[in-house]
Motif scaffolding. Structure first.
Motif, PDB file in Angstrom:
ATOM      1  N   HIS A 122     -10.156   7.397   4.982  1.00 47.35           N
ATOM      2  CA  HIS A 122      -8.906   6.663   4.720  1.00 47.35           C
ATOM      3  C   HIS A 122      -7.816   7.406   5.486  1.00 47.35           C
ATOM      4  O   HIS A 122      -7.274   8.407   5.012  1.00 47.35           O
ATOM      5  N   HIS A 125      -4.551   4.220   5.721  1.00 55.26           N
ATOM      6  CA  HIS A 125      -3.681   4.500   4.579  1.00 55.26           C
ATOM      7  C   HIS A 125      -2.257   4.249   5.069  1.00 55.26           C
ATOM      8  O   HIS A 125      -1.834   4.841   6.068  1.00 55.26           O
ATOM      9  N   MET A 126      -1.553   3.342   4.402  1.00 54.13           N
ATOM     10  CA  MET A 126      -0.211   2.933   4.851  1.00 54.13           C
ATOM     11  C   MET A 126      -0.310   2.351   6.262  1.00 54.13           C
ATOM     12  O   MET A 126      -1.052   1.427   6.471  1.00 54.13           O
ATOM     13  N   ALA A 157       0.710   3.814  -3.069  1.00 56.72           N
ATOM     14  CA  ALA A 157       0.131   5.118  -2.783  1.00 56.72           C
ATOM     15  C   ALA A 157       1.215   6.187  -2.664  1.00 56.72           C
ATOM     16  O   ALA A 157       0.987   7.332  -2.992  1.00 56.72           O
ATOM     17  N   ASP A 172      -9.351   2.631  -2.010  1.00 59.26           N
ATOM     18  CA  ASP A 172      -8.584   3.532  -1.139  1.00 59.26           C
ATOM     19  C   ASP A 172      -8.119   4.781  -1.895  1.00 59.26           C
ATOM     20  O   ASP A 172      -8.207   4.846  -3.129  1.00 59.26           O
ATOM     21  N   ASP A 173      -7.557   5.717  -1.138  1.00 61.62           N
ATOM     22  CA  ASP A 173      -6.863   6.883  -1.716  1.00 61.62           C
ATOM     23  C   ASP A 173      -7.770   7.752  -2.577  1.00 61.62           C
ATOM     24  O   ASP A 173      -7.320   8.381  -3.543  1.00 61.62           O
ATOM     25  N   ASP A 178       0.848  -1.187   0.000  1.00 71.34           N
ATOM     26  CA  ASP A 178       0.000   0.000   0.000  1.00 71.34           C
ATOM     27  C   ASP A 178       0.884   1.237   0.000  1.00 71.34           C
ATOM     28  O   ASP A 178       0.640   2.195  -0.697  1.00 71.34           O
TER      29      ASP A 178
END
Ligand SMILES: [Zn+2]
Length: 316
Positions: free
Chosen positions: A150, A195-196, A19, A103-104, A15
């Motif tokens: 996110h 996220h991450m 990202a 996501d993102d 991820d």
């Protein structure tokens, strides 16, 4: 080959890298001067998810009336209850379930609108303080699609995580203030995923801080599992936060062959486990792939597409 892929997943770089280094797909040039149109709406202006078009019968109703011969057709967009009801007998025989999260989301309005238009309750996981966060949250909610925050979290690779992120260097007061700001960045928010976060999610104390706040706001959590040592699900469990974890990343590699491979993998997982969670990103390749795959998926593959809320609190 498989070992390398597995290692990449376990290291939690997938991820992060997709990202972080590759970044968000470029905004179509026509939409470039969109400026900061994402003025946060007043909370009362933002609509909550619409009521389900069909009332979901209660357990008592089901017990009292024998199952009709014809199976009612439920709309795909049906917002599921936050916590799924106990499985009914008919549900035990139901098709395997697949839930998809992208996501993102939040920078490109065009990409967000393509996700909302997909013929399934695909969740938008929207990054805080992005240009189109509010407008996409509003449009998604109006369309009955799940909306997640996110939430950027510190990663082991030391990559920048973006505005609104949480890191292990924060005091509890700083952590809480940043978290509250991100949770208030747009509305509605029904749940949160990371996220991450390959560093932060492995820290049980920080996950306990996070889950205490999510419990207070009655939000669910989806663990993106960017580190196999993640403590998120344990912390969520302890705090009573409904949660589910990712099974497969769809688009670590964006070739047709790899997208197809990961999609077959998640379908197999869904059949084996009864349900599975797939996470993708708003890349043009990913969106085109889903636009081709999702129509008629149920009749073709015998797997039903459900909202992420449907999978919460299932043994996983
Ligand atoms: Zn992400």
């Amino acid at each position: 080959m498989a070992a390398a892929l597995l290692a990449a997943l376990l290291l939690g770089c997938s991820d992060d890298e997709s990202a972080g280094s590759a970044g968000e797909p470029a905004e179509p040039s026509a939409a470039a001067p969109a400026a900061d149109t994402a003025e946060p709406l007043a909370p009362e202006a933002a609509s909550a998810l619409p009521e389900p078009a069909l009332p979901v019968p209660s357990v008592a109703d089901q017990a009292a009336t024998p199952a009709p011969a014809q199976v009612p057709v439920l709309p795909l967009e049906e917002p599921a209850p936050l916590i799924s009801p106990l499985p009914l007998e008919s549900e035990a025989e139901a098709l395997p379930m697949l839930s998809i999260i992208i996501d993102d989301v939040g920078n490109s309005r065009a990409a967000g609108e393509r996700i909302i238009a997909l013929p399934a309750p695909v969740a938008l996981a929207i990054m805080p303080f992005t240009r189109n966060a509010q407008v996409l949250a509003t449009l998604a909610a109006e369309a009955g699609k799940p909306v997640l925050l996110h939430l950027p979290m510190e990663n082991l690779a030391g990559l920048a995580i973006g505005e609104g992120g949480l890191d292990t260097g924060m005091s509890r007061a700083e952590f809480d203030a940043q978290l509250q700001a991100s949770l208030n960045a747009f509305t509605p928010i029904q749940g949160v995923n990371n996220h991450m976060g390959s560093k932060l999610t492995a820290n049980r104390e920080r996950m306990d801080w996070l889950m205490a706040r999510l419990a207070a706001r009655q939000l669910f959590f989806v663990d993106s599992r960017t580190n196999k040592e993640t403590q998120a699900a344990f912390a969520a469990q302890a705090a009573g936060v409904p949660n589910v974890s990712r099974d497969v990343f769809l688009d670590n590699e964006r070739t047709q062959v790899e997208l197809e491979r990961e999609f077959r993998l998640v379908l197999a997982r869904a059949r084996k486990q009864g349900a599975a969670v797939l996470i993708g990103h708003p890349y043009p390749e990913t969106l085109s792939f889903l636009e081709r795959q999702l129509p008629e998926l149920e009749s073709r593959e015998g797997v039903q597409l459900v909202s992420v809320q449907r999978l919460l609190s299932r043994p996983h």
